[in-house]
Design a protein around this motif. Structure first.
Motif, short mmCIF file in Angstrom:
data_model
loop_
_atom_site.label_atom_id
_atom_site.label_comp_id
_atom_site.label_asym_id
_atom_site.label_seq_id
_atom_site.Cartn_x
_atom_site.Cartn_y
_atom_site.Cartn_z
N TRP A 1 -11.08 3.19 -2.79
CA TRP A 1 -10.58 4.42 -1.30
C TRP A 1 -9.17 5.13 -0.90
N THR A 2 -8.29 5.30 -1.43
CA THR A 2 -7.22 4.68 -1.23
C THR A 2 -6.90 6.11 -1.50
N THR A 3 -5.50 6.58 -1.36
CA THR A 3 -4.88 7.46 -2.39
C THR A 3 -3.35 8.02 -1.56
N HIS A 4 -2.69 7.48 -2.58
CA HIS A 4 -1.34 7.71 -2.10
C HIS A 4 -0.26 8.17 -3.43
N HIS A 5 1.30 8.93 -3.66
CA HIS A 5 1.47 10.12 -4.08
C HIS A 5 2.42 9.55 -4.15
N ASP B 1 -3.37 -7.58 -1.32
CA ASP B 1 -2.75 -8.60 -1.52
C ASP B 1 -1.56 -8.95 -2.38
N MET B 2 -0.90 -7.83 -2.14
CA MET B 2 -0.16 -7.83 -3.45
C MET B 2 1.33 -8.91 -3.38
N ALA B 3 1.74 -9.60 -4.68
CA ALA B 3 3.10 -11.00 -3.77
C ALA B 3 4.53 -10.39 -4.80
N ILE C 1 3.69 0.70 8.25
CA ILE C 1 4.04 0.68 6.06
C ILE C 1 4.45 2.25 5.59
N ASP C 2 3.75 2.30 3.90
CA ASP C 2 4.60 3.67 3.45
C ASP C 2 6.12 3.18 3.06
N PRO C 3 7.04 3.10 3.72
CA PRO C 3 8.05 3.85 3.49
C PRO C 3 8.24 4.81 2.45
N PRO D 1 5.87 1.15 -8.03
CA PRO D 1 4.81 1.07 -7.49
C PRO D 1 3.97 0.57 -7.17
N SER D 2 3.21 -0.58 -6.67
CA SER D 2 2.54 -1.56 -5.71
C SER D 2 1.96 -2.28 -7.00
N HIS D 3 1.55 -3.74 -7.34
CA HIS D 3 1.11 -4.50 -8.59
C HIS D 3 0.19 -4.93 -7.72
N LEU E 1 2.95 -7.36 0.19
CA LEU E 1 3.94 -5.77 -0.28
C LEU E 1 2.76 -5.05 -0.62
N TRP E 2 3.36 -4.25 0.45
CA TRP E 2 2.25 -2.95 0.32
C TRP E 2 3.24 -1.49 -0.82
N ALA E 3 2.81 -0.08 -0.32
CA ALA E 3 3.80 0.90 -0.73
C ALA E 3 5.19 0.90 -0.56
N PRO E 4 5.78 0.65 -1.28
CA PRO E 4 7.56 0.36 -1.76
C PRO E 4 7.88 1.65 -2.06
O1 FUB Z 1 -1.78 -0.57 -1.26
C1 FUB Z 1 -1.63 -0.66 0.28
C2 FUB Z 1 -1.91 0.39 1.07
O2 FUB Z 1 -3.11 1.28 0.45
C3 FUB Z 1 -0.85 0.83 0.51
O3 FUB Z 1 0.70 0.53 1.65
C4 FUB Z 1 -1.44 2.34 1.47
O4 FUB Z 1 -1.07 3.44 1.32
C5 FUB Z 1 -2.75 2.46 0.31
O5 FUB Z 1 -2.71 3.14 -0.84
#
Ligand code: FUB
Length: 323
Positions: free
Chosen positions: A272-276, A45-47, A132-134, A27-29, A80-83
């Motif tokens: 706001w966001t949705t991701h899976h 702003d994840m680190a 983003i979002d690989p 996950p993102s942290h 550091l966004w979605a891994p």
């Molecule tokens: O977590 C940061 C960003 O928000 C992700 O990269 C997007 O998919 C959205 O969930």
């Protein structure tokens, strides 16, 4: 309502895989910051990254601790966004998007010997990567692919040529009668999983008439959060519609598309966001996703959850009634 997998940290954007007989979640942290909220996503702003694992759905979840830090990656400036992660050749690969020193999102890779890391980052982002979002996908024949892309703060709209167009930064995207939506991207991964072995290609998402989904069709157009899985010999490309907050999917005969829109997997959640991600474990299929229930609706403080999904005889996805 399902419980978050963990409550001691905020987690989001879960990419789940079965490695070594267990479910590993990448996950993102999420963390609290005093950054002003905006539609560019600066507050996300994840680190660092933590890796989670569980031996069975509903069982205890292990937080394996920090697997990679932004400060350990020479090219990363922030966010550091979605891994996602993949395994091949006895190694584990963590793919992650972040802004470089010019503020442009790129995708990096870090390599480890264990699913939980630690991971050692390559010193430069993957050549030719952007946005983003690989999401990685290793097909049954061993060929690996990397899907990616995200609008607005994810900068996909800045890449209509092979040069970054800074004037398109922020919450912008095409619109207008008949204008096609921006398309997610895919590249074939090299045998060592650390570079692109093909040009970056666009993935077509078509409607029931075989036409490209239009930019103004916000209920169905791709926004971010690409995921690929295979079910019953078909390729399922799933994604978030962003500002309309659906998780949707499209089905094709090849990992490179084209894909035909198939429906929704999840209605909007709190936040706001949705991701899976979608993964098979011991003969059942699971959706991993996030919402903001734990933070009582703070958009950038999310928590990962999981629910079982089922397929009907036509391959259509829905949430299992009994959870
Ligand atoms: O977590 C940061 C960003 O928000 C992700 O990269 C997007 O998919 C959205 O969930």
């Amino acid at each position: 309502m399902p419980d978050p997998l963990v409550t001691h940290i905020y987690t989001a954007d879960p990419s789940a895989h079965v490695f070594e007989g267990k479910i590993y979640v990448y996950p993102s942290h999420d963390r609290e910051t005093d950054i002003q909220f905006n539609d560019n996503g600066d507050q996300y702003d994840m680190a660092d990254y933590h890796v989670l694992s569980l031996g069975e759905p509903g069982g205890p979840v292990t937080d394996h601790g920090v697997a990679l830090r932004a400060e350990d990656v020479p090219w990363v400036s922030k966010q550091l966004w979605a891994p996602d992660a993949a395994t091949k050749n006895g190694k584990y690969y963590l793919y992650f998007p972040a802004r470089d020193s010019e503020g442009i999102f790129r995708i990096g890779v870090a390599v480890g010997d264990r699913p939980e890391g630690p991971f050692t980052p390559d010193p430069e982002p993957i050549k030719g990567s952007y946005s983003i979002d690989p999401a990685s996908f290793v097909d049954d024949d061993g060929q690996a692919y990397l899907y990616f892309g995200g609008l607005w703060g994810g900068q996909l709209q800045c890449w209509t040529t092979d040069k970054f167009d800074a004037s398109m930064g922020g919450p912008k995207e095409p619109s207008g009668e008949g204008v096609p939506a921006l398309l997610p991207r895919v590249a074939v991964l090299s045998e060592d999983m650390r570079s692109f072995a093909s040009e970056v290609k666009e993935l077509q998402i078509l409607d029931e008439q075989g036409e490209l989904i239009k930019a103004d069709d916000h209920d169905r157009r791709f926004f971010e959060a690409a995921w690929m899985h295979k079910y019953d010999g078909k390729y399922y490309f799933s994604y978030s519609t962003g500002d309309t907050h659906y998780l949707a999917y499209a089905v094709g005969e090849s990992p490179l598309g084209p894909f035909t829109y198939g429906g929704r997997i999840l209605e909007p959640v709190l936040g706001w966001t949705t991701h899976h991600s979608i993964v098979e474990f011991q003969g059942k299929w699971y959706l991993f996703y996030h919402d903001c229930e734990l933070s009582k609706g703070v958009d950038h403080l999310r928590s990962v959850k999981m629910r079982e999904i089922v397929y009907d005889a036509d391959g259509k996805i829905s949430l299992a009634e009994k959870q």
